[in-house]
Design a protein around this motif. Structure first.
Motif, mmCIF file in Angstrom:
data_model
loop_
_atom_site.group_PDB
_atom_site.id
_atom_site.type_symbol
_atom_site.label_atom_id
_atom_site.label_comp_id
_atom_site.label_asym_id
_atom_site.label_seq_id
_atom_site.Cartn_x
_atom_site.Cartn_y
_atom_site.Cartn_z
ATOM 1 N N GLY A 162 0.694 -4.722 0.030
ATOM 2 C CA GLY A 162 -0.022 -3.510 0.427
ATOM 3 C C GLY A 162 0.858 -2.354 0.462
ATOM 4 N N VAL A 163 2.189 -2.653 0.765
ATOM 5 C CA VAL A 163 3.029 -1.495 1.168
ATOM 6 C C VAL A 163 3.423 -0.562 -0.060
ATOM 7 N N VAL A 164 3.147 0.736 0.328
ATOM 8 C CA VAL A 164 3.534 1.728 -0.661
ATOM 9 C C VAL A 164 4.975 2.040 -0.876
ATOM 10 N N PRO A 199 -3.911 -0.492 -0.831
ATOM 11 C CA PRO A 199 -3.686 0.677 -0.059
ATOM 12 C C PRO A 199 -5.135 1.493 -0.121
ATOM 13 N N HIS A 200 -5.222 2.542 0.800
ATOM 14 C CA HIS A 200 -6.247 3.529 0.848
ATOM 15 C C HIS A 200 -5.761 4.683 0.473
ATOM 16 N N VAL A 201 -6.658 5.047 -0.734
ATOM 17 C CA VAL A 201 -6.195 6.464 -1.261
ATOM 18 C C VAL A 201 -7.454 7.363 -0.672
ATOM 19 N N LYS A 230 -2.311 5.845 2.111
ATOM 20 C CA LYS A 230 -1.748 5.027 3.318
ATOM 21 C C LYS A 230 -1.881 3.565 3.051
ATOM 22 N N ARG A 231 -0.847 2.859 3.704
ATOM 23 C CA ARG A 231 -1.068 1.308 3.810
ATOM 24 C C ARG A 231 -2.367 0.911 4.574
ATOM 25 N N TRP A 232 -2.970 -0.120 4.054
ATOM 26 C CA TRP A 232 -4.277 -0.378 4.516
ATOM 27 C C TRP A 232 -4.418 -0.800 6.096
#
Length: 436
Positions: free
Chosen positions: A98-100, A50-52, A77-79
């Motif tokens: 990669g799902v949050v 994921p993107h922080v 967010k999910r990448w």
């Protein structure tokens, strides 16, 4: 703090999938095993992390199929998706996709600095927070259900200050930070707790008398046999003896701890820039327990000092110690380290490695190593591995798992790709270590 061994990670993941919490602890008398890799990890990051989007990441816990990430942030967010999710200092995601996790959203009032699996399948969460979701008394160090975020109220250390690091060994929970009390007992920046109740045992090794600024224990790591704990921070005394920002404790199977004879004055205050109250930033013990590496900030100080350096020390020394090797950046901070057997990974604000004679420039023999480097464990020389990472201000941790390494930071790009604040580099696709 080491990552969890593969067997425990698999058990925890299975327990979560089945809704169970009765995962067994590692054998009494042992610390979580260090992670050894046969190769240097791939320089190509996994795309699905994921993107922080703000702040920084400071802690990660890989539970197999599920990963928890802590730090100081509010948006993730999910990448592969544009939707931004609010997550306050802690979130969970699927390692495969990669799902949050949409259901895991505990609200912590301050940053998370360390995550560790508990023997009962729960998770220890440590940091600077004073409450979790408004729960009274849920401050600085809590035990949490990793599936729901619910606090386990039977674990109640009632620590009165920030917790920087935690480690399980010998059936006890070792805790370091800036606190002075655990429940009603005086414990100065270090304590040994019952992992179920949070009650402090009789061991009382105080870390005190910082030369400048606030006294604190910042990081530590134990040998795999659970007999030694290497401690760094801002202090000049451990127990009743002088120890300059680094100390080694002898641990017992019953939870005791005493300061052993290992000592150095090469990290004492005054050798590096006075802008820092202490310049030791991270420590990691080798997977076999025979040595450890400390990394520092401090500005360029020359080859007789350990400013802006990585240095190997032997664990078995029981008196005045000296380094086995040193690697200098030439004036840039190193802020995290991980030892995997194949390599010593060091990350921070650096531009170079092998830069003994540089002073904010590349001296003779210096090699470009922006933001991260891999060093040869035997000699300390830089390996050819060189993916490059946006320097940012700091890399907070490099965390090995059996499958690779996580890099936790405040920067946005790794190997030229967009991986804001969280990067995973797999063992798959890695290469044999080659000294540059």
């Amino acid at each position: 703090m080491k990552t969890i061994p593969k067997i425990l990670a698999t058990a925890l993941a299975g327990a979560l999938a089945l809704g169970l919490t009765g995962v067994g602890a590692p054998p009494a008398g042992a610390a979580p095993a260090g992670v050894a890799h046969p190769v240097v990890v791939s320089s190509d990051p996994v795309d699905t992390t994921p993107h922080v989007l703000d702040g920084q990441t400071e802690a990660v816990l890989d539970l197999g199929s599920r990963v928890l990430v802590g730090g100081s942030f509010s948006k993730v967010k999910r990448w592969s998706r544009p939707e931004v999710l609010t997550r306050t200092h802690l979130f969970a995601y699927s390692k495969a996709t990669g799902v949050v996790d949409p259901a895991f959203a505990p609200q912590l009032s301050g940053k998370v600095t360390a995550l560790l699996p508990a023997p009962d399948g729960m998770v220890y969460v440590a940091g600077q927070f004073k409450n979790v979701g408004g729960v009274a008394g849920a401050s600085y160090l809590v035990k949490m259900d990793p599936a729901t975020g619910a606090i386990v109220t039977t674990f109640a250390p009632t620590v009165n200050g920030m917790v920087y690091d935690i480690h399980l060994a010998n059936g006890r929970l070792y805790v370091g930070g800036t606190f002075t009390r655990v429940r009603n007992l005086v414990r100065t920046n270090f304590a040994v707790l019952d992992p179920t109740t949070g009650k402090a045992n009789a061991t009382d090794v105080a870390f005190t008398a910082a030369a400048k600024g606030a006294t604190r224990v910042m990081r530590f790591d134990a040998t795999p046999d659970g007999r030694k704990l290497v401690v760094i921070g801002n202090f000049t005394k451990a127990g009743a003896v002088v120890r300059q920002n680094a100390a080694v404790l002898d641990l017992t199977a019953t939870g005791g701890a005493t300061v052993n004879g290992w000592t150095t004055d090469l990290y004492r205050y005054g050798l590096c820039s006075s802008s820092y109250d202490t310049y030791v930033y991270d420590v990691d013990v080798s997977p076999d327990g025979s040595y450890f590496v400390i990394v520092t900030t401090g500005a360029a100080g020359g080859p007789t000092r350990l400013c802006d350096s990585a240095a190997r020390w032997e664990t078995g020394v029981e008196g005045p110690a000296t380094t086995t090797w040193r690697n200098y950046t030439g004036g840039d901070s190193l802020t995290s380290v991980a030892v995997t057997g194949a390599a010593v990974y060091v990350a921070g604000h650096q531009r170079w490695a092998n830069n003994t004679d540089g002073r904010d420039f590349a001296g003779p023999g210096a090699l470009p190593r922006q933001g991260i480097a891999a060093l040869d464990p035997a000699t300390g020389r830089a390996l050819t591995w060189n993916p490059g990472r946006d320097r940012g201000l700091r890399a907070f941790r490099v965390v090995p798992t059996p499958e690779g390494i996580y890099v936790l930071s405040d920067s946005a790009k790794f190997a030229g790709e967009y991986h804001p604040r969280l990067t995973f580099l797999p063992v798959a696709g890695g290469t044999a270590p080659v000294v540059a």
